[in-house]
Design an enzyme around this catalytic site. Structure first.
Site, mmCIF file in Angstrom:
data_model
loop_
_atom_site.group_PDB
_atom_site.id
_atom_site.type_symbol
_atom_site.label_atom_id
_atom_site.label_comp_id
_atom_site.label_asym_id
_atom_site.label_seq_id
_atom_site.Cartn_x
_atom_site.Cartn_y
_atom_site.Cartn_z
ATOM 1 N N ASP A 71 0.879 -1.178 0.000
ATOM 2 C CA ASP A 71 0.000 0.000 0.000
ATOM 3 C C ASP A 71 0.913 1.223 0.000
ATOM 4 O O ASP A 71 2.131 1.105 0.151
ATOM 5 C CB ASP A 71 -0.877 -0.003 1.266
ATOM 6 C CG ASP A 71 -1.773 1.232 1.354
ATOM 7 O OD1 ASP A 71 -2.439 1.567 0.360
ATOM 8 O OD2 ASP A 71 -1.812 1.881 2.425
ATOM 9 N N SER A 72 0.295 2.406 -0.135
ATOM 10 C CA SER A 72 1.086 3.626 -0.060
ATOM 11 C C SER A 72 1.545 3.914 1.372
ATOM 12 O O SER A 72 2.436 4.728 1.576
ATOM 13 C CB SER A 72 0.252 4.798 -0.564
ATOM 14 O OG SER A 72 -0.933 4.896 0.192
ATOM 15 N N TYR A 77 -0.874 8.321 -2.748
ATOM 16 C CA TYR A 77 -1.001 7.913 -4.153
ATOM 17 C C TYR A 77 -2.260 8.524 -4.776
ATOM 18 O O TYR A 77 -2.355 8.674 -5.979
ATOM 19 C CB TYR A 77 -1.135 6.386 -4.249
ATOM 20 C CG TYR A 77 0.157 5.599 -4.137
ATOM 21 C CD1 TYR A 77 1.331 6.173 -3.671
ATOM 22 C CD2 TYR A 77 0.185 4.253 -4.511
ATOM 23 C CE1 TYR A 77 2.492 5.432 -3.573
ATOM 24 C CE2 TYR A 77 1.348 3.504 -4.421
ATOM 25 C CZ TYR A 77 2.498 4.095 -3.945
ATOM 26 O OH TYR A 77 3.640 3.361 -3.853
ATOM 27 N N CYS A 81 -4.236 -1.533 -1.946
ATOM 28 C CA CYS A 81 -4.416 -0.097 -2.132
ATOM 29 C C CYS A 81 -5.403 0.052 -3.282
ATOM 30 O O CYS A 81 -5.176 -0.491 -4.372
ATOM 31 C CB CYS A 81 -3.069 0.529 -2.487
ATOM 32 S SG CYS A 81 -3.167 2.254 -2.985
ATOM 33 N N ASN A 82 -6.498 0.745 -3.033
ATOM 34 C CA ASN A 82 -7.505 0.906 -4.084
ATOM 35 C C ASN A 82 -6.961 1.724 -5.254
ATOM 36 O O ASN A 82 -7.255 1.432 -6.406
ATOM 37 C CB ASN A 82 -8.741 1.606 -3.525
ATOM 38 C CG ASN A 82 -9.557 0.715 -2.629
ATOM 39 O OD1 ASN A 82 -10.543 0.130 -3.046
ATOM 40 N ND2 ASN A 82 -9.149 0.569 -1.371
ATOM 41 N N THR A 83 -6.177 2.757 -4.931
ATOM 42 C CA THR A 83 -5.670 3.623 -5.992
ATOM 43 C C THR A 83 -4.745 2.834 -6.918
ATOM 44 O O THR A 83 -4.867 2.914 -8.152
ATOM 45 C CB THR A 83 -4.918 4.826 -5.376
ATOM 46 O OG1 THR A 83 -5.719 5.381 -4.330
ATOM 47 C CG2 THR A 83 -4.631 5.884 -6.414
ATOM 48 N N GLU A 92 -3.003 8.824 8.677
ATOM 49 C CA GLU A 92 -1.553 8.706 8.833
ATOM 50 C C GLU A 92 -1.071 9.492 10.057
ATOM 51 O O GLU A 92 -0.081 9.139 10.679
ATOM 52 C CB GLU A 92 -0.825 9.181 7.568
ATOM 53 C CG GLU A 92 -1.051 8.292 6.343
ATOM 54 C CD GLU A 92 -0.210 7.004 6.318
ATOM 55 O OE1 GLU A 92 0.904 6.997 6.873
ATOM 56 O OE2 GLU A 92 -0.683 6.002 5.746
ATOM 57 N N CYS A 104 -10.995 2.893 0.083
ATOM 58 C CA CYS A 104 -9.587 3.237 0.312
ATOM 59 C C CYS A 104 -9.204 2.459 1.554
ATOM 60 O O CYS A 104 -9.959 2.453 2.545
ATOM 61 C CB CYS A 104 -9.430 4.736 0.549
ATOM 62 S SG CYS A 104 -7.776 5.199 1.109
ATOM 63 N N HIS A 128 -7.267 2.950 3.848
ATOM 64 C CA HIS A 128 -7.113 3.719 5.090
ATOM 65 C C HIS A 128 -8.456 3.904 5.817
ATOM 66 O O HIS A 128 -8.483 4.100 7.028
ATOM 67 C CB HIS A 128 -6.560 5.114 4.785
ATOM 68 C CG HIS A 128 -5.082 5.157 4.521
ATOM 69 N ND1 HIS A 128 -4.516 4.650 3.388
ATOM 70 C CD2 HIS A 128 -4.062 5.661 5.262
ATOM 71 C CE1 HIS A 128 -3.197 4.844 3.427
ATOM 72 N NE2 HIS A 128 -2.898 5.460 4.559
HETATM 73 N N1 DGL Z 1 -4.759 3.487 0.902
HETATM 74 C C1 DGL Z 1 -4.743 3.821 -0.460
HETATM 75 C C2 DGL Z 1 -6.003 3.406 -1.183
HETATM 76 O O1 DGL Z 1 -6.602 2.415 -0.823
HETATM 77 C C3 DGL Z 1 -4.331 5.157 -0.905
HETATM 78 C C4 DGL Z 1 -4.065 6.257 0.001
HETATM 79 C C5 DGL Z 1 -3.228 7.277 -0.702
HETATM 80 O O2 DGL Z 1 -2.022 7.043 -0.747
HETATM 81 O O3 DGL Z 1 -3.762 8.260 -1.221
HETATM 82 O O4 DGL Z 1 -6.403 4.017 -2.140
#
Ligand code: DGL
Length: 272
Positions: free
Chosen positions: A11-12, A43, A74-76, A153, A185, A187
């Site tokens: 993940d990011s 990300y 990570c979804n992105t 974060e 996401c 997070h």
């Molecule tokens: N946790 C990540 C996601 O699921 C991305 C968070 C990020 O880095 O913007 O998209």
């Protein structure tokens, strides 16, 4: 492929730990190598090309750890890079979006689904696309919540600032009469109690992590790649790597995962 090898997860930042947590719950016998790209987060506001480049570097690093499969937690990165990295990889790679979309389709009763995620994920339209493939008449309402990732974060999981920001973001969705909301996401499950309070009990919250862990379990089983608990190995069962701020990550991971995380190693991911 060595079935005793670990699964790579990335993940990011800390968000993918919500996926690692589900994998540890559902398939505790599997070993894990986790990478959080804490130096280059977020990300969600980066371009597709950049997220693909980052993802490729991380995959190259994870391959040096001899992983047998990779979970893009990570979804992105799943939205932007999954197709590309799957096509380039000779080991299985799964993302979180198909799992989340499937769960939401099963959960909705009125066919109106909300999706919250980063700008990248929401603007890619990928959740709508996947859900419409599964159920063409579904209505999907997306809302990006760019401040959620830095709030998580920073550890502001239960804080009045988070409440205020969440209330502004979610008010847009409240008028849409959705009955299901995808936490798109990794997070965001860490803000679940705030989101739950603001959306109310009638809205089902979907965390794609659970279904992703089940998908991984089935995948490993079906390919005879699943590890048996008694198989001997050297070193730690769960290993953690980041591109920056290793100690902060260790504290966070210990708070989220079952059991203490003893160490996180920092690597220079740009070198891969
Ligand atoms: N946790 C990540 C996601 O699921 C991305 C968070 C990020 O880095 O913007 O998209």
């Amino acid at each position: 492929m060595d079935r005793n090898a670990p699964v790579g997860i990335f993940d990011s930042g800390v968000g993918g730990l919500t996926v690692a947590r589900e994998i540890i719950r559902q398939i505790p016998e599997e070993r894990i190598v986790y990478f959080g790209d804490t130096a280059r987060l977020p990300y969600g506001s980066k371009s597709k090309d950049t997220v693909i480049r980052y993802s490729r570097q991380i995959i190259r690093f994870l391959r040096t750890m001899d992983v047998k499969a990779i979970v893009v937690a990570c979804n992105t990165a799943s939205a932007y890079a999954l197709d590309v990295i799957q096509a380039e990889s000779d080991i299985p790679v799964i993302g979180v979006i198909n799992a989340g979309a499937r769960t939401a389709i099963h959960a909705t009763r009125n066919g109106r689904i909300g999706i919250i995620g980063t700008e990248g994920t929401v603007n890619s339209g990928i959740y709508t696309e996947v859900m419409r493939q599964l159920k063409p008449d579904i209505e999907v309402f997306g809302k990006s919540c760019p401040l959620f990732v830095p709030l998580v974060e920073e550890g502001l999981l239960h804080d009045s600032v988070t409440d205020e920001i969440a209330s502004r973001y979610l008010s847009v969705l409240k008028g849409k009469y959705i009955d299901t909301l995808v936490l798109g996401c990794t997070h965001y499950p860490l803000l679940r109690s705030t989101i739950r309070r603001l959306m109310g009990e009638a809205v089902t919250l979907v965390n794609p992590a659970y279904e992703t862990a089940l998908e991984l379990r089935e995948l490993l089983k079906s390919r005879d790649m699943n590890r048996q608990e008694q198989m001997p190995f050297e070193g730690e069962k769960y290993q953690f790597f980041v591109s920056d701020l290793a100690e902060k990550f260790t504290d966070f991971a210990t708070a989220i995962l079952p059991g203490e995380v003893k160490e996180t190693k920092q690597i220079s991911v740009e070198d891969y």
